[in-house]
Write a protein that holds these residues in place. Structure first.
Motif, mmCIF file in Angstrom:
data_model
loop_
_atom_site.group_PDB
_atom_site.id
_atom_site.type_symbol
_atom_site.label_atom_id
_atom_site.label_comp_id
_atom_site.label_asym_id
_atom_site.label_seq_id
_atom_site.Cartn_x
_atom_site.Cartn_y
_atom_site.Cartn_z
ATOM 1 N N THR A 147 -14.941 -27.741 38.021
ATOM 2 C CA THR A 147 -14.352 -28.825 37.234
ATOM 3 C C THR A 147 -15.468 -29.677 36.608
ATOM 4 O OG1 THR A 147 -14.320 -30.279 39.161
ATOM 5 C CG2 THR A 147 -12.361 -28.947 38.764
ATOM 6 N N HIS A 148 -15.084 -30.747 35.970
ATOM 7 C CA HIS A 148 -15.948 -31.741 35.306
ATOM 8 C C HIS A 148 -16.435 -31.283 33.921
ATOM 9 C CE1 HIS A 148 -15.996 -33.214 39.429
ATOM 10 N NE2 HIS A 148 -16.575 -34.326 39.053
ATOM 11 N N VAL A 149 -16.460 -29.983 33.669
ATOM 12 C CA VAL A 149 -16.977 -29.478 32.393
ATOM 13 C C VAL A 149 -15.917 -28.712 31.597
ATOM 14 C CG1 VAL A 149 -19.338 -29.323 33.274
ATOM 15 C CG2 VAL A 149 -17.810 -27.335 33.479
ATOM 16 N N SER A 150 -14.685 -28.701 32.102
ATOM 17 C CA SER A 150 -13.650 -27.924 31.417
ATOM 18 C C SER A 150 -13.260 -28.603 30.101
ATOM 19 C CB SER A 150 -12.415 -27.779 32.313
ATOM 20 O OG SER A 150 -11.702 -29.001 32.384
ATOM 21 N N GLU A 151 -12.725 -27.803 29.189
ATOM 22 C CA GLU A 151 -12.353 -28.348 27.883
ATOM 23 C C GLU A 151 -11.268 -29.430 27.983
ATOM 24 O OE1 GLU A 151 -13.794 -28.487 25.198
ATOM 25 O OE2 GLU A 151 -12.160 -29.524 24.146
ATOM 26 N N PRO A 152 -10.248 -29.249 28.808
ATOM 27 C CA PRO A 152 -9.246 -30.340 28.896
ATOM 28 C C PRO A 152 -9.849 -31.658 29.390
ATOM 29 C CG PRO A 152 -8.350 -28.311 29.814
ATOM 30 C CD PRO A 152 -9.809 -28.043 29.544
ATOM 31 N N GLU A 153 -10.774 -31.584 30.331
ATOM 32 C CA GLU A 153 -11.410 -32.815 30.811
ATOM 33 C C GLU A 153 -12.265 -33.438 29.716
ATOM 34 O OE1 GLU A 153 -12.687 -30.387 34.301
ATOM 35 O OE2 GLU A 153 -12.627 -32.313 35.351
ATOM 36 N N ASN A 166 -10.655 -37.088 40.970
ATOM 37 C CA ASN A 166 -11.383 -35.821 40.970
ATOM 38 C C ASN A 166 -10.359 -34.694 40.862
ATOM 39 O OD1 ASN A 166 -12.744 -33.401 41.873
ATOM 40 N ND2 ASN A 166 -14.363 -34.746 42.648
ATOM 41 N N GLY A 167 -10.530 -33.818 39.899
ATOM 42 C CA GLY A 167 -9.569 -32.733 39.714
ATOM 43 C C GLY A 167 -9.635 -31.661 40.790
ATOM 44 N N ARG A 168 -10.722 -31.642 41.524
ATOM 45 C CA ARG A 168 -10.946 -30.724 42.659
ATOM 46 C C ARG A 168 -11.130 -29.274 42.230
ATOM 47 N NH1 ARG A 168 -7.660 -33.082 47.866
ATOM 48 N NH2 ARG A 168 -7.935 -35.267 47.336
ATOM 49 N N ALA A 169 -10.163 -28.705 41.559
ATOM 50 C CA ALA A 169 -10.289 -27.324 41.067
ATOM 51 C C ALA A 169 -9.424 -27.201 39.820
ATOM 52 C CB ALA A 169 -9.843 -26.327 42.135
ATOM 53 N N LEU A 170 -9.764 -26.240 38.964
ATOM 54 C CA LEU A 170 -9.063 -26.129 37.686
ATOM 55 C C LEU A 170 -7.572 -25.874 37.884
ATOM 56 C CD1 LEU A 170 -11.676 -24.111 35.574
ATOM 57 C CD2 LEU A 170 -11.275 -26.584 35.642
ATOM 58 N N ASP A 171 -7.207 -25.175 38.971
ATOM 59 C CA ASP A 171 -5.793 -24.862 39.194
ATOM 60 C C ASP A 171 -5.160 -25.732 40.277
ATOM 61 O OD1 ASP A 171 -7.127 -23.905 41.373
ATOM 62 O OD2 ASP A 171 -6.280 -21.877 41.302
ATOM 63 N N ASP A 172 -5.840 -26.809 40.651
ATOM 64 C CA ASP A 172 -5.321 -27.708 41.692
ATOM 65 C C ASP A 172 -4.365 -28.719 41.079
ATOM 66 O OD1 ASP A 172 -6.416 -28.647 44.730
ATOM 67 O OD2 ASP A 172 -5.469 -30.238 43.543
ATOM 68 N N GLU A 173 -3.410 -29.191 41.867
ATOM 69 C CA GLU A 173 -2.454 -30.180 41.355
ATOM 70 C C GLU A 173 -3.128 -31.515 41.018
ATOM 71 O OE1 GLU A 173 0.544 -31.433 44.206
ATOM 72 O OE2 GLU A 173 -0.804 -31.036 45.883
ATOM 73 N N HIS A 174 -4.359 -31.721 41.528
ATOM 74 C CA HIS A 174 -5.078 -32.943 41.173
ATOM 75 C C HIS A 174 -5.569 -32.925 39.718
ATOM 76 C CE1 HIS A 174 -5.273 -33.317 45.581
ATOM 77 N NE2 HIS A 174 -5.454 -34.593 45.373
ATOM 78 N N MET A 175 -5.668 -31.740 39.125
ATOM 79 C CA MET A 175 -6.173 -31.674 37.747
ATOM 80 C C MET A 175 -5.181 -32.252 36.742
ATOM 81 S SD MET A 175 -8.661 -31.167 35.749
ATOM 82 C CE MET A 175 -9.890 -30.275 36.702
ATOM 83 N N PRO A 176 -3.919 -31.841 36.748
ATOM 84 C CA PRO A 176 -2.970 -32.511 35.831
ATOM 85 C C PRO A 176 -2.831 -34.006 36.125
ATOM 86 C CG PRO A 176 -1.841 -30.914 37.260
ATOM 87 C CD PRO A 176 -3.308 -30.679 37.415
ATOM 88 N N TYR A 177 -2.970 -34.380 37.374
ATOM 89 C CA TYR A 177 -2.957 -35.815 37.721
ATOM 90 C C TYR A 177 -4.115 -36.525 37.037
ATOM 91 C CZ TYR A 177 -3.913 -39.889 40.780
ATOM 92 O OH TYR A 177 -4.192 -41.130 41.278
ATOM 93 N N LYS A 178 -5.298 -35.959 37.145
ATOM 94 C CA LYS A 178 -6.481 -36.539 36.506
ATOM 95 C C LYS A 178 -6.276 -36.681 34.999
ATOM 96 C CE LYS A 178 -11.441 -35.516 35.909
ATOM 97 N NZ LYS A 178 -12.542 -34.646 36.398
ATOM 98 N N LEU A 179 -5.755 -35.636 34.369
ATOM 99 C CA LEU A 179 -5.603 -35.654 32.919
ATOM 100 C C LEU A 179 -4.538 -36.660 32.475
ATOM 101 C CD1 LEU A 179 -5.880 -31.807 32.235
ATOM 102 C CD2 LEU A 179 -7.655 -33.562 31.892
ATOM 103 N N SER A 180 -3.455 -36.760 33.190
ATOM 104 C CA SER A 180 -2.428 -37.728 32.796
ATOM 105 C C SER A 180 -2.898 -39.155 33.074
ATOM 106 C CB SER A 180 -1.096 -37.445 33.508
ATOM 107 O OG SER A 180 -1.191 -37.664 34.891
ATOM 108 N N TRP A 181 -3.671 -39.318 34.146
ATOM 109 C CA TRP A 181 -4.250 -40.630 34.475
ATOM 110 C C TRP A 181 -5.138 -41.097 33.323
ATOM 111 C CZ3 TRP A 181 -8.574 -43.556 35.376
ATOM 112 C CH2 TRP A 181 -8.506 -44.582 36.332
ATOM 113 N N LEU A 182 -5.986 -40.197 32.850
ATOM 114 C CA LEU A 182 -6.883 -40.528 31.748
ATOM 115 C C LEU A 182 -6.118 -40.782 30.453
ATOM 116 C CD1 LEU A 182 -9.687 -37.942 32.522
ATOM 117 C CD2 LEU A 182 -10.049 -40.413 32.298
#
Length: 268
Positions: free
Chosen positions: A178-184, A116-132
């Motif tokens: 999150t969940h609907v952002s263009e990078p996701e 879960n990216g948690r928030a667009l500016d959270d460190e979990h978001m780049p983690y989510k994207l690299s994981w994917l």
DNA sequence: ATGGTCGCGAGGCGA
């Protein structure tokens, strides 16, 4: 053959529900997410009683994925190669229990719990994207190496790929959720570009069709959900799909998970 | 569906 995926939000808390659901769903393979336990607390006997082999990957009270099968369970893999690790602030980085693969009845099944990216500016978001992106890189290689491979990437993707996959896209946009952002969404589309197909959507068209409803704010009775659980099939597997369903009934009542099971029927 | 969240684990985090 019938395969399914379900984020159960704690397997121990949901044991009775899971057993009853296995009984009536008649599914052959179930990919489970958020078992929320270690092996020592896993309800092995439940699956044994129901005639399923089961493989589990759980490291703590968080995450945890499993695959139950009554058509064989071979070549179990825990994590995918180079699965990105995460630790807050870069500390104590670990490969979390978010992916388990097994071959069941000739299908390479992956039970996936995308971060879960948690928030667009959270460190979990780049983690989510690299994981994917790392998973996508492997998945792309699998079908290139063997175009006849039957592969099911199923689980909780924590992405709503289309505007109709949330109850109010304007609310999500204005709140910067999150969940609907263009990078996701781009990360999800990359799987489709690699040859994988959402085989459930054609059989469960929207709008207003979801797989998840937040426990808060009366989201379920208000029909305010999200479509974030998917079965992505390789070309050879997609060709076998004869039907699919989202078991919205399972979200009802006391003691329900916040996610509904998603099922896919395959021709023999 | 009859309601303002739930699970884990024992306070607060995660979703």
């Amino acid at each position: 053959m019938k395969i399914a995926t379900w984020n159960v939000n704690s397997l121990r808390a949901r044991a009775d529900r899971v057993e009853a659901w296995l009984q009536r769903s008649d599914c052959d393979v179930l990919a489970i997410q958020e078992t929320k336990c270690k092996d020592e607390n896993f309800p092995w006997e439940l699956f044994e009683r129901m005639g399923y082999e089961v493989a589990h990957f759980g490291l703590s009270q968080w995450n945890g994925v499993a695959i139950a099968s009554r058509v064989g369970l071979d070549d179990v893999e825990r994590t995918f190669m180079d699965q990105p690790a995460f630790g807050k602030g870069g500390k104590d980085e670990t490969q979390e229990a978010r992916a388990i693969g097994a071959t069941c009845g000739g299908v390479r099944v992956w039970s996936l719990y995308v971060p879960n990216g948690r928030a667009l500016d959270d460190e979990h978001m780049p983690y989510k994207l690299s994981w994917l992106d790392t998973l996508r890189s492997h998945a792309e290689g699998w079908v290139k190496a063997d175009p006849a491979a039957q592969i099911a990437l199923m689980g909780d993707w924590n992405i709503a790929p289309h505007d109709e996959d949330v109850w109010d896209i304007d609310y999500f946009r204005s709140a910067g959720l999150t969940h609907v952002s263009e990078p996701e969404r781009a990360a999800f589309r990359a799987f489709e570009d690699a040859g994988y197909t959402d085989v459930v959507r054609p059989h469960t068209p929207g709008p207003g069709v979801y797989t998840y409803w937040d426990y808060t704010q009366l989201r379920f009775p208000k029909k305010e959900g999200m479509r974030i659980d998917f079965v992505l099939a390789s070309p050879a597997l997609a060709a076998r799909v004869t039907g699919a369903a989202i078991d919205r009934e399972e979200r009802k009542g006391k003691g329900a998970s916040d996610h509904a099971p998603v099922l896919v029927d395959l021709a023999n």
